[in-house]
Scaffold this motif. Structure first.
Motif, PDB file in Angstrom:
ATOM      1  N   ALA A 506       0.791  -1.300  -0.019  1.00 16.39           N
ATOM      2  CA  ALA A 506      -0.080   0.082   0.163  1.00 16.39           C
ATOM      3  C   ALA A 506       0.609   1.099  -0.067  1.00 16.39           C
ATOM      4  N   SER A 507       0.590   1.991  -0.958  1.00 19.60           N
ATOM      5  CA  SER A 507       1.138   3.435  -0.844  1.00 19.60           C
ATOM      6  C   SER A 507       0.368   4.607  -0.098  1.00 19.60           C
ATOM      7  N   LEU A 508       1.034   5.127   1.074  1.00 22.90           N
ATOM      8  CA  LEU A 508       0.327   5.780   1.876  1.00 22.90           C
ATOM      9  C   LEU A 508       1.147   6.866   2.115  1.00 22.90           C
ATOM     10  N   THR A 509       0.276   8.217   2.192  1.00 22.74           N
ATOM     11  CA  THR A 509       0.998   9.481   2.497  1.00 22.74           C
ATOM     12  C   THR A 509       1.163   9.870   3.776  1.00 22.74           C
ATOM     13  N   ASP A 510       1.943  10.504   4.464  1.00 19.74           N
ATOM     14  CA  ASP A 510       2.140  10.642   5.758  1.00 19.74           C
ATOM     15  C   ASP A 510       0.716  10.916   6.670  1.00 19.74           C
ATOM     16  N   ALA A 511      -0.325  11.853   5.966  1.00 16.60           N
ATOM     17  CA  ALA A 511      -1.612  11.983   6.813  1.00 16.60           C
ATOM     18  C   ALA A 511      -2.343  10.716   6.990  1.00 16.60           C
ATOM     19  N   GLU A 512      -2.264   9.834   5.675  1.00 18.67           N
ATOM     20  CA  GLU A 512      -2.744   8.400   5.824  1.00 18.67           C
ATOM     21  C   GLU A 512      -2.120   7.558   6.620  1.00 18.67           C
ATOM     22  N   ILE A 513      -0.847   7.479   6.786  1.00 17.32           N
ATOM     23  CA  ILE A 513      -0.174   6.789   8.100  1.00 17.32           C
ATOM     24  C   ILE A 513      -0.767   7.108   9.414  1.00 17.32           C
ATOM     25  N   ASP A 514      -0.874   8.544   9.583  1.00 13.75           N
ATOM     26  CA  ASP A 514      -1.479   8.921  10.842  1.00 13.75           C
ATOM     27  C   ASP A 514      -2.659   8.536  11.033  1.00 13.75           C
ATOM     28  N   GLN A 515      -3.702   8.318  10.087  1.00 16.86           N
ATOM     29  CA  GLN A 515      -4.927   7.751  10.265  1.00 16.86           C
ATOM     30  C   GLN A 515      -4.956   6.489  10.697  1.00 16.86           C
ATOM     31  N   LEU A 516      -4.008   5.557  10.436  1.00 15.41           N
ATOM     32  CA  LEU A 516      -3.715   4.174  10.822  1.00 15.41           C
ATOM     33  C   LEU A 516      -3.964   4.168  12.234  1.00 15.41           C
ATOM     34  N   LEU A 517      -3.674   5.176  13.252  1.00 11.52           N
ATOM     35  CA  LEU A 517      -3.760   4.906  14.438  1.00 11.52           C
ATOM     36  C   LEU A 517      -5.169   5.044  15.049  1.00 11.52           C
ATOM     37  N   PHE A 518      -6.029   5.343  14.227  1.00 16.48           N
ATOM     38  CA  PHE A 518      -7.580   5.113  14.592  1.00 16.48           C
ATOM     39  C   PHE A 518      -8.059   3.905  14.290  1.00 16.48           C
ATOM     40  N   LEU A 519      -7.486   2.770  13.451  1.00 17.82           N
ATOM     41  CA  LEU A 519      -8.086   1.658  13.130  1.00 17.82           C
ATOM     42  C   LEU A 519      -8.110   0.796  14.274  1.00 17.82           C
ATOM     43  N   PRO A 520      -9.002  -0.035  14.173  1.00 17.05           N
ATOM     44  CA  PRO A 520      -9.424  -1.088  15.569  1.00 17.05           C
ATOM     45  C   PRO A 520      -8.220  -1.955  15.429  1.00 17.05           C
ATOM     46  N   GLY A 521      -7.790  -2.119  16.870  1.00 15.05           N
ATOM     47  CA  GLY A 521      -6.834  -3.075  17.167  1.00 15.05           C
ATOM     48  C   GLY A 521      -5.298  -2.597  17.056  1.00 15.05           C
ATOM     49  N   PHE A 522      -5.205  -1.416  16.743  1.00 14.80           N
ATOM     50  CA  PHE A 522      -3.854  -0.940  16.370  1.00 14.80           C
ATOM     51  C   PHE A 522      -3.532  -0.347  17.679  1.00 14.80           C
ATOM     52  N   SER A 523      -2.079  -0.616  17.898  1.00 13.87           N
ATOM     53  CA  SER A 523      -1.317  -0.250  19.051  1.00 13.87           C
ATOM     54  C   SER A 523       0.102  -0.144  18.784  1.00 13.87           C
ATOM     55  N   THR A 524       0.876   0.790  19.253  1.00 22.11           N
ATOM     56  CA  THR A 524       2.392   0.974  19.199  1.00 22.11           C
ATOM     57  C   THR A 524       3.068   0.491  20.293  1.00 22.11           C
ATOM     58  N   ALA A 525       2.202   0.134  21.322  1.00 18.41           N
ATOM     59  CA  ALA A 525       2.961  -0.080  22.773  1.00 18.41           C
ATOM     60  C   ALA A 525       3.502  -1.401  22.661  1.00 18.41           C
ATOM     61  N   THR A 526       4.766  -1.466  23.155  1.00 17.81           N
ATOM     62  CA  THR A 526       5.423  -2.972  22.993  1.00 17.81           C
ATOM     63  C   THR A 526       5.097  -3.997  24.411  1.00 17.81           C
ATOM     64  N   GLU A 527       4.489  -3.390  25.195  1.00 17.69           N
ATOM     65  CA  GLU A 527       4.080  -3.978  26.413  1.00 17.69           C
ATOM     66  C   GLU A 527       2.784  -3.421  27.057  1.00 17.69           C
ATOM     67  N   VAL A 528       2.019  -4.015  27.664  1.00 12.42           N
ATOM     68  CA  VAL A 528       0.834  -3.704  28.202  1.00 12.42           C
ATOM     69  C   VAL A 528       0.997  -2.799  29.459  1.00 12.42           C
ATOM     70  N   SER A 529       0.392  -1.874  29.489  1.00 10.18           N
ATOM     71  CA  SER A 529       0.656  -1.066  30.817  1.00 10.18           C
ATOM     72  C   SER A 529      -0.746  -0.643  31.303  1.00 10.18           C
ATOM     73  N   ALA A 530      -0.645   0.299  32.606  1.00 11.21           N
ATOM     74  CA  ALA A 530      -1.995   0.609  32.911  1.00 11.21           C
ATOM     75  C   ALA A 530      -2.620   1.667  32.062  1.00 11.21           C
ATOM     76  N   LEU A 531      -2.022   2.215  31.178  1.00 11.17           N
ATOM     77  CA  LEU A 531      -2.584   3.266  30.412  1.00 11.17           C
ATOM     78  C   LEU A 531      -2.944   2.678  29.063  1.00 11.17           C
ATOM     79  N   SER A 532      -2.251   1.709  28.468  1.00  9.59           N
ATOM     80  CA  SER A 532      -2.347   1.648  27.178  1.00  9.59           C
ATOM     81  C   SER A 532      -1.651   0.139  26.926  1.00  9.59           C
ATOM     82  N   GLY A 533      -1.741  -0.056  25.585  1.00 15.09           N
ATOM     83  CA  GLY A 533      -1.183  -1.405  25.050  1.00 15.09           C
ATOM     84  C   GLY A 533      -2.097  -2.600  24.523  1.00 15.09           C
TER      85      GLY A 533
END
Length: 719
Positions: A506-533
């Protein structure tokens, strides 16, 4: 149906608590910014004291106990015996959070929150030994010995000859049964009174004063006569006694009538003791000499108070009376809003009927209809003003989230609020709390670096999150911006591919990559914490904002930070709209989104591709879209023959031109939600009922042009 008066008073008390807690947070913010003036500190003290006084009236012991300790600490700050540093102010914030939790659990009749004893211990640890002794019961001295009172100010003995009786006030203050039981203290009241000016206070002690024991621990046995040597309004004096008016006897008189004053409870003070009191202001009276001055047998102990320096307060004889505030149940306002909505619909139907009947524009009926429409608009705007509330309360809740989140991940974070008095519909504020909480936590956990990492990047160790609100293009814009590391777009793209959220090629612009953050199941956390992951969060945030008729955009600069912008409608009830037609459909475009209308001309159209076109509009090129085709109502067509364009604008200034077949009219419309069954339709914010009973869609031009409909690259079924 009858209502319980005490229940109504209790509800009113907790509503006042919310206001007091808000003023408490404001004053603490000022202290955190370095404002340590007496007025700011007094705001904190008065807020806590007022909560304690009201709680005592209802017998809310847990609330009274905690507020009392908090109040004691702030009284030490007021008197100058405790100078708070940064760590102490952080503790004051945490204590305010705990006080808010106790108020909430008490109101909801739940168990007190955990950690109260620990917080009380931390507050007591701030006090010096002398201050801690103030909480102990006052020891009564035997007859014949001097009786002294420490009111927290330098004791300067003033001989009666030095007292000027040409101005000032004489106050007689006698506590009744219930004053101490309700959590109030005469000592703190007298201290507050001394802030108004120089005071000479005499304690009137009865001869038959019983020894102190548990049976009379809360029984008022003393009364006070105060000479206030300051020309202040009487209302300022009465304000000091606001919360004890019903549990005390109070007499306030100008100094010139002091000789006419009788003691409040003469039966409790012997005639000989009263006679022993020298007339205040008498030039012949002599100051008692020796160490036995002010003996208890004379029934008078005198203390002179010198207040902290403060500017003289001029008396404005032309000052207006303060505005009268009335608390109204929100349900009643919502009912009124619904009735306004029905009135708008009926007004539209009446206008439609008059037009169908072919009435002349100059007829009396049309003139009356115009007046009816104007009146309806004025009523609508007035009711919307009642529903609108500042986002300040919401922002204060976010300040607490920042404190708690930063403590859990061991980061130093400061929240900066901008535009907290921006007014938004109350319903919007309530439904925005959860998504904002999630975004603030993500900013603390993911957006901001740890202090050592920030130092290595030549940044201050304390990260900053800026939360702002403003009105733009007829909508409210809320922005959450951090000064962290920014979005790691290569990492985001790799994770999306690993989770099969996008295709590997997939060829994505920077803005479209940023929108990936809002897809279900997406997380950049490497471990589960009290706040996220756990991969649950930003997709829920977007869904919540979309359900409000809003949209969210992201901008990020690596190494400098990330900003999330939330655009929301000002109200969820009624709006002004332009009724248009496109492909045989009747649609409504919010009037606030339209800058200008114009006739489309062939020479102003610039074709970039088979489906992409621009239009030259006043020396500016803007994207051009056929509204009917964009909504899927018709196929591609030659737009050269189309007639009218609407120039629309977004909150960030981006513009677009929409081609419509015809403009029908401009009118107020009632917003009707589409419900859960329809889900989110790109470019459609809500629906409405027109005057002829027809249902029309209310469009969101920004979402239609720049939102999800214009991002075809996402493939949630990839792989």
């Amino acid at each position: 149906m009858t209502t319980d008066p005490m229940a109504e008073i209790r509800t009113s008390f907790f509503a006042e608590c919310d206001e007091l807690l808000e003023s408490l947070q404001d004053a603490l913010n000022l202290m955190d910014e370095g404002e340590h003036d007496s007025e700011t500190i007094n705001v904190v003290f008065r807020a806590v004291h007022s909560i304690k006084g009201g709680a005592g009236a209802f017998g809310l012991d847990a609330l009274v106990s905690f507020a009392h300790q908090y109040e004691t600490v702030m009284d030490e700050v007021r008197s100058g015996r405790l100078v708070p540093d940064a760590s102490a102010i952080k503790l004051f914030f945490r204590a305010a959070d705990m006080l808010q939790d106790i108020v909430r659990t008490t109101r909801d009749e739940q168990h007190p929150p955990p950690g109260i004893e620990d917080m009380l211990a931390l507050l007591k640890a701030l006090l010096h030994e002398d201050a801690q002794e103030l909480d102990e019961p006052v020891a009564f001295t035997p007859l014949g010995l001097s009786l002294e009172f420490d009111l927290g100010a330098p004791a300067i003995d003033v001989a009666p000859a030095e007292i000027d009786d040409d101005f000032g006030w004489t106050i007689t203050f006698t506590p009744n049964a219930g004053l101490y039981a309700s959590g109030n203290e005469a000592l703190l009241i007298l201290r507050s009174l001394s802030n108004l000016g120089h005071c000479v206070i005499r304690c009137l002690v009865p001869e038959d004063l019983p020894p102190p024991d548990e049976s009379n621990a809360e029984t008022p046995l003393l009364s006070w006569r105060i000479i206030l040597e300051e020309d202040v309004p009487e209302s300022d004096i009465r304000q000091v006694f606001d919360f004890v008016n019903d549990v005390c006897q109070l007499q306030i008189s100008p100094r010139k009538v002091i000789d006419d004053l009788a003691p409040t409870r003469p039966e409790r003070i012997s005639p000989t003791a009263e006679a022993a009191l020298p007339p205040v202001g008498s030039t012949s009276a002599k100051k008692p000499a020796g160490d036995d001055a002010c003996p208890i047998s004379s029934a008078a102990s005198k203390v002179s108070l010198v207040p902290h320096p403060r500017p003289a307060r001029p008396v404005d004889t032309n000052a207006h009376e303060p505005a009268t505030m009335v608390r109204v149940d929100m349900e009643k306002i919502d009912r009124l809003v619904n009735l306004i909505g029905e009135l708008v619909i009926n007004q539209a139907m009446l206008a439609q009927s008059v037009e169908t009947a072919g009435m002349s524009q100059q007829s009396d009926i049309m003139a009356g209809l115009e007046s009816f429409m104007t009146l309806t608009r004025d009523i609508k705007e007035s009711v919307m003003t009642i529903r609108a509330q500042p986002v300040k309360s919401l922002f204060q809740r976010m300040a607490r989230i920042v404190r708690e989140a930063s403590a859990s991940v061991e980061k130093e974070v400061r929240l900066k609020s901008v535009g907290e008095y921006t007014e938004v519909d109350k319903t919007v504020i309530e439904r925005l709390a959860d998504p904002l909480t999630q975004m603030i936590r993500n900013a603390v956990d993911h957006g901001l670096e740890r202090p050592d990492v920030r130092r290595a990047a030549s940044k201050p160790p304390e990260g900053q999150i800026t939360l702002s609100a403003s009105h733009r293009a007829g909508r409210v814009l809320i922005e959450i911006e951090d000064d962290g590391a920014g979005i790691d777009r290569p990492k985001v793209r790799d994770i999306a591919i690993q989770k099969r959220l996008i295709a590997p090629d997939a060829s994505l612009t920077d803005a479209e990559i940023d929108q990936l953050l809002f897809l279900p199941g997406f997380s950049t956390a490497t471990e589960v914490s009290a706040l996220s992951g756990r991969g649950v969060g930003m997709d829920v945030v977007k869904a919540a904002i979309t359900s409000l008729g809003g949209r969210i955009t992201t901008t990020s600069v690596p190494g400098q930070g990330t900003k999330f912008s939330i655009s929301l409608p000002l109200t969820l009830a009624v709006l002004d709209g332009m009724v248009v037609q496109a492909a045989g459909q009747t649609l409504v475009v919010p009037l606030s989104a339209i800058i200008e209308t114009a006739k489309l001309e062939e020479q102003n159209i610039h074709r970039l591709s088979a489906s992409g076109m621009m239009m030259r509009f006043r020396q500016e090129l803007v994207p051009l879209f056929d509204l009917g085709q964009k909504l899927g109502f018709r196929d591609m067509r030659d737009i050269a023959a189309a007639g009218i364009v609407l120039l629309t604008v977004q909150e960030d200034g981006r513009r677009a031109a929409l081609i419509v077949d015809a403009i029908m009219e401009q009118r107020q419309v009632v917003i009707k939600g589409l419900g859960q069954t329809c889900g989110h339709i790109p470019g459609v914010a809500a629906a409405t009922i027109l005057g002829d009973g027809q249902i029309a869609l209310i469009l969101d031009p920004g979402d239609l042009v720049w939102g999800g409909a214009s991002s075809p690259h996402f493939d949630t079924k990839a792989g």
